[in-house]
Every structure is written in C-alpha cells, then in structure tokens.
Design a protein around this motif. Structure first.
Motif, short mmCIF file in Angstrom:
data_model
loop_
_atom_site.label_atom_id
_atom_site.label_comp_id
_atom_site.label_asym_id
_atom_site.label_seq_id
_atom_site.Cartn_x
_atom_site.Cartn_y
_atom_site.Cartn_z
N LEU A 227 -4.64 -3.72 2.65
CA LEU A 227 -5.96 -3.82 2.02
C LEU A 227 -6.86 -2.77 2.46
O LEU A 227 -7.60 -2.20 1.69
CB LEU A 227 -6.48 -5.17 2.36
CG LEU A 227 -5.85 -6.38 1.53
CD1 LEU A 227 -6.65 -7.77 1.90
CD2 LEU A 227 -5.96 -6.30 -0.03
N VAL A 228 -6.76 -2.52 3.77
CA VAL A 228 -7.53 -1.16 4.52
C VAL A 228 -7.15 -0.14 3.76
O VAL A 228 -7.98 0.57 3.40
CB VAL A 228 -7.19 -1.48 6.01
CG1 VAL A 228 -7.69 0.15 6.52
CG2 VAL A 228 -7.98 -2.39 6.62
N ALA A 229 -5.89 0.08 3.59
CA ALA A 229 -5.55 1.39 2.93
C ALA A 229 -6.02 1.43 1.47
O ALA A 229 -6.28 2.50 0.79
CB ALA A 229 -4.01 1.48 3.15
N ALA A 230 -5.72 0.56 0.72
CA ALA A 230 -6.27 0.14 -0.71
C ALA A 230 -7.70 0.56 -0.74
O ALA A 230 -8.03 1.11 -1.87
CB ALA A 230 -5.49 -0.93 -0.98
N THR A 231 -8.40 0.01 0.21
CA THR A 231 -9.95 0.12 -0.10
C THR A 231 -10.47 1.27 0.40
O THR A 231 -11.78 1.37 0.23
CB THR A 231 -10.57 -1.10 0.26
OG1 THR A 231 -10.23 -1.47 1.68
CG2 THR A 231 -10.03 -2.34 -0.70
N TYR A 232 -9.65 2.11 1.14
CA TYR A 232 -10.26 3.30 2.27
C TYR A 232 -11.31 4.27 1.28
O TYR A 232 -12.11 4.49 1.83
CB TYR A 232 -9.32 3.91 2.85
CG TYR A 232 -9.69 4.91 3.67
CD1 TYR A 232 -10.32 4.38 5.02
CD2 TYR A 232 -9.79 6.26 3.51
CE1 TYR A 232 -10.81 5.18 5.99
CE2 TYR A 232 -10.15 7.17 4.56
CZ TYR A 232 -10.66 6.58 5.75
OH TYR A 232 -11.23 7.50 6.56
N PRO B 175 -16.96 2.07 11.04
CA PRO B 175 -16.01 2.42 12.16
C PRO B 175 -15.65 1.19 12.95
O PRO B 175 -14.54 1.07 13.34
CB PRO B 175 -16.70 3.77 12.88
CG PRO B 175 -17.40 4.24 11.92
CD PRO B 175 -17.76 3.07 11.00
N ILE B 176 -16.73 0.28 13.35
CA ILE B 176 -16.52 -0.78 14.19
C ILE B 176 -15.88 -1.61 13.58
O ILE B 176 -15.11 -2.32 14.24
CB ILE B 176 -18.00 -1.18 14.72
CG1 ILE B 176 -17.87 -2.39 15.80
CG2 ILE B 176 -19.01 -1.94 13.26
CD1 ILE B 176 -19.12 -2.56 16.37
N LEU B 177 -16.03 -2.12 12.29
CA LEU B 177 -15.09 -2.79 11.59
C LEU B 177 -13.67 -2.52 11.61
O LEU B 177 -12.78 -3.23 11.77
CB LEU B 177 -15.56 -3.12 10.17
CG LEU B 177 -14.92 -4.20 9.26
CD1 LEU B 177 -14.88 -5.54 10.03
CD2 LEU B 177 -15.70 -4.58 8.09
N TYR B 178 -13.38 -1.24 11.36
CA TYR B 178 -11.89 -0.55 11.31
C TYR B 178 -11.52 -0.85 12.76
O TYR B 178 -10.16 -1.49 12.81
CB TYR B 178 -12.03 0.92 10.89
CG TYR B 178 -11.89 0.99 9.64
CD1 TYR B 178 -11.22 0.39 8.46
CD2 TYR B 178 -13.15 1.89 9.06
CE1 TYR B 178 -11.13 0.67 7.17
CE2 TYR B 178 -13.11 2.20 7.70
CZ TYR B 178 -12.21 1.73 6.76
OH TYR B 178 -12.38 1.86 5.29
N PHE B 179 -12.13 -0.52 13.78
CA PHE B 179 -11.66 -0.92 15.08
C PHE B 179 -11.23 -2.30 15.31
O PHE B 179 -10.19 -2.72 15.96
CB PHE B 179 -12.62 -0.47 16.03
CG PHE B 179 -12.34 -0.83 17.52
CD1 PHE B 179 -11.54 0.04 18.10
CD2 PHE B 179 -12.83 -1.94 18.11
CE1 PHE B 179 -11.03 -0.32 19.70
CE2 PHE B 179 -12.59 -2.16 19.36
CZ PHE B 179 -11.63 -1.78 20.25
N ILE C 16 -10.71 -4.70 13.08
CA ILE C 16 -9.34 -5.08 12.31
C ILE C 16 -8.33 -4.55 12.97
O ILE C 16 -7.30 -5.39 12.90
CB ILE C 16 -9.63 -4.43 10.86
CG1 ILE C 16 -10.80 -5.12 9.95
CG2 ILE C 16 -8.24 -4.56 10.12
CD1 ILE C 16 -11.03 -4.49 8.85
N LEU C 17 -8.09 -3.50 13.37
CA LEU C 17 -6.84 -3.02 14.21
C LEU C 17 -6.66 -3.79 15.47
O LEU C 17 -5.71 -4.41 15.71
CB LEU C 17 -6.95 -1.59 14.68
CG LEU C 17 -5.98 -1.03 15.49
CD1 LEU C 17 -4.57 -1.06 14.60
CD2 LEU C 17 -6.21 0.37 15.72
N ALA C 18 -7.68 -4.20 16.22
CA ALA C 18 -7.54 -4.98 17.48
C ALA C 18 -7.11 -6.43 17.03
O ALA C 18 -6.18 -6.91 17.63
CB ALA C 18 -8.83 -5.15 18.22
N HIS C 19 -7.65 -7.03 15.79
CA HIS C 19 -7.01 -8.32 15.27
C HIS C 19 -5.63 -8.15 14.96
O HIS C 19 -4.84 -9.05 15.48
CB HIS C 19 -7.94 -8.76 14.32
CG HIS C 19 -7.67 -10.01 13.92
ND1 HIS C 19 -8.27 -10.73 12.79
CD2 HIS C 19 -7.01 -11.08 14.53
CE1 HIS C 19 -7.79 -12.28 12.83
NE2 HIS C 19 -7.10 -12.25 13.67
N CYS C 20 -5.36 -6.98 14.57
CA CYS C 20 -3.81 -6.81 13.98
C CYS C 20 -2.75 -6.84 15.12
O CYS C 20 -1.78 -7.39 15.34
CB CYS C 20 -3.76 -5.64 13.04
SG CYS C 20 -4.48 -5.76 11.60
#
Length: 197
Positions: free
Chosen positions: A39-44, A51-55, A57-61
């Motif tokens: 979803l991150v890749a599809a909506t990029y 940036p804080i949200l991307y960070f 999301i990665l931490a959660h992954c």
C-alpha cells in the motif's frame, strides 16, 4: 529516503523468513507488514505521506517481522520482563497497533478535511484504532477456529486469560500516546506537505 525505507524493509523481511520458529505463524505475522508495504508503494506518487508516518510504518513492520521470526511468545529479551511470567513482546505489537494507525488516520482525516476540530478528530481517531484492534482480535479468533492447534503461536495468549482485553487496551493506549506525543511534529510536517501541494 524511499530506497533506504525499501532496503530496510526487505532486509528485515528476508532475515525474518530465514528459519523462523514456525513457518505458518511467520506467514500470518508478516502478512500485514507485506500488505502495508504494498500500500505504501502503491500510494507513494498519488498520496505521499509525511516522513514521520513513513518512519513509524516501517517501525511497525519491523515489530511484526521480528514477532513473526521468533513467534510473539519467544522473542529474546522479553521473557520475564518486569517480573512477568510471560513473554510480553506481543504487547509491544499491540501498542504499535494503536500508535501507528492513529498517525495514519490523523493524516488522512486532516488532509481530506473529513472532520473539523481537534477534539472530535481525536475521538474519531481513537475510535478507529480501537475498532481496528477489536477486528484484529476477531481475525485471530477466526484463524484459531479454522486451523485449530496450529494457531496457538499466532494467538500468543500464553495462558493469560485477559490477553484479548489487554491487547485492545494497549492499542487504545498507543493511539492516545500517538496523538499526545506526535501531533505537534506531525502538524509541522503536514504544513510542509500541504504547502508543496
């Protein structure tokens, strides 16, 4: 930045898939991380996040993939933490299950101008996170019914009778903490993103 994000995600995913404790549990635990990355890749390009949200999301992954590798009941360093008789890594996961979706819901609601006013926006965000957490507990239940004993590691209750309730409570706490701690920084990044657009 996107290349570092993708590299980190793929490196941890690859590591987590090398001889995991239980292959079925690994698949169940990392599937939400893979869906999130897609979803991150599809909506990029069409709906770029802060940036804080991307960070986060990665931490959660990463939290999900570590849990998938070891199973949530056997992650090193979390046995007997604070005198507990169980491994509490799953509680970290459920805290993140409220913390990160709260930031995501906040970003969408603000950028789409869905709700006016900080108070009602916060109420709706916390409600969304709690609903998501409850739905995830239902998914765990359905998986357990469908697969029987194979789902024990996925459920991760470890004999704790209040596991489901404490999972949802930690997601609620995570959502509230996210709003209290990150809203100010998030607002600044949202202003930059809106100014670019």
């Amino acid at each position: 930045m996107k290349h570092l994000w993708a590299f980190t995600f793929l490196a941890v995913l690859f590591w987590s898939g090398i001889e995991p404790k239980d292959q079925f549990t690994w698949f169940l635990e990392v599937l939400p991380a893979i869906i999130g990355a897609v979803l991150v890749a599809a909506t990029y390009q069409s709906f770029r996040l802060t940036p804080i949200l991307y960070f986060f999301i990665l931490a959660h992954c990463v939290v999900l993939m570590v849990g998938g590798h070891y199973t949530y009941a056997e992650v090193p360093l979390f046995d007997g933490l604070f005198g507990s008789e169980r491994n509490n890594y799953d509680k970290v996961g459920h805290f993140f299950q409220g913390f990160v979706p709260a930031l995501l819901a906040r970003e969408i609601l603000i950028r789409k101008n869905v709700v006016n006013g900080d108070f009602w926006r916060s109420v709706i965000i916390v409600s969304i996170c709690l609903a998501f957490s409850a739905f995830y507990e239902l998914v765990e239940w359905w998986v357990a019914i469908a697969t029987g004993e194979n789902a024990e590691a996925f459920l991760g209750t470890q004999g704790y009778v209040w596991d489901t309730q404490s999972d949802m409570g930690l997601a609620l706490l995570g959502a509230i903490c996210s709003l209290l701690v990150l809203s100010s920084v998030h607002n600044k990044q949202l202003q930059k993103e809106l100014f670019k657009g």
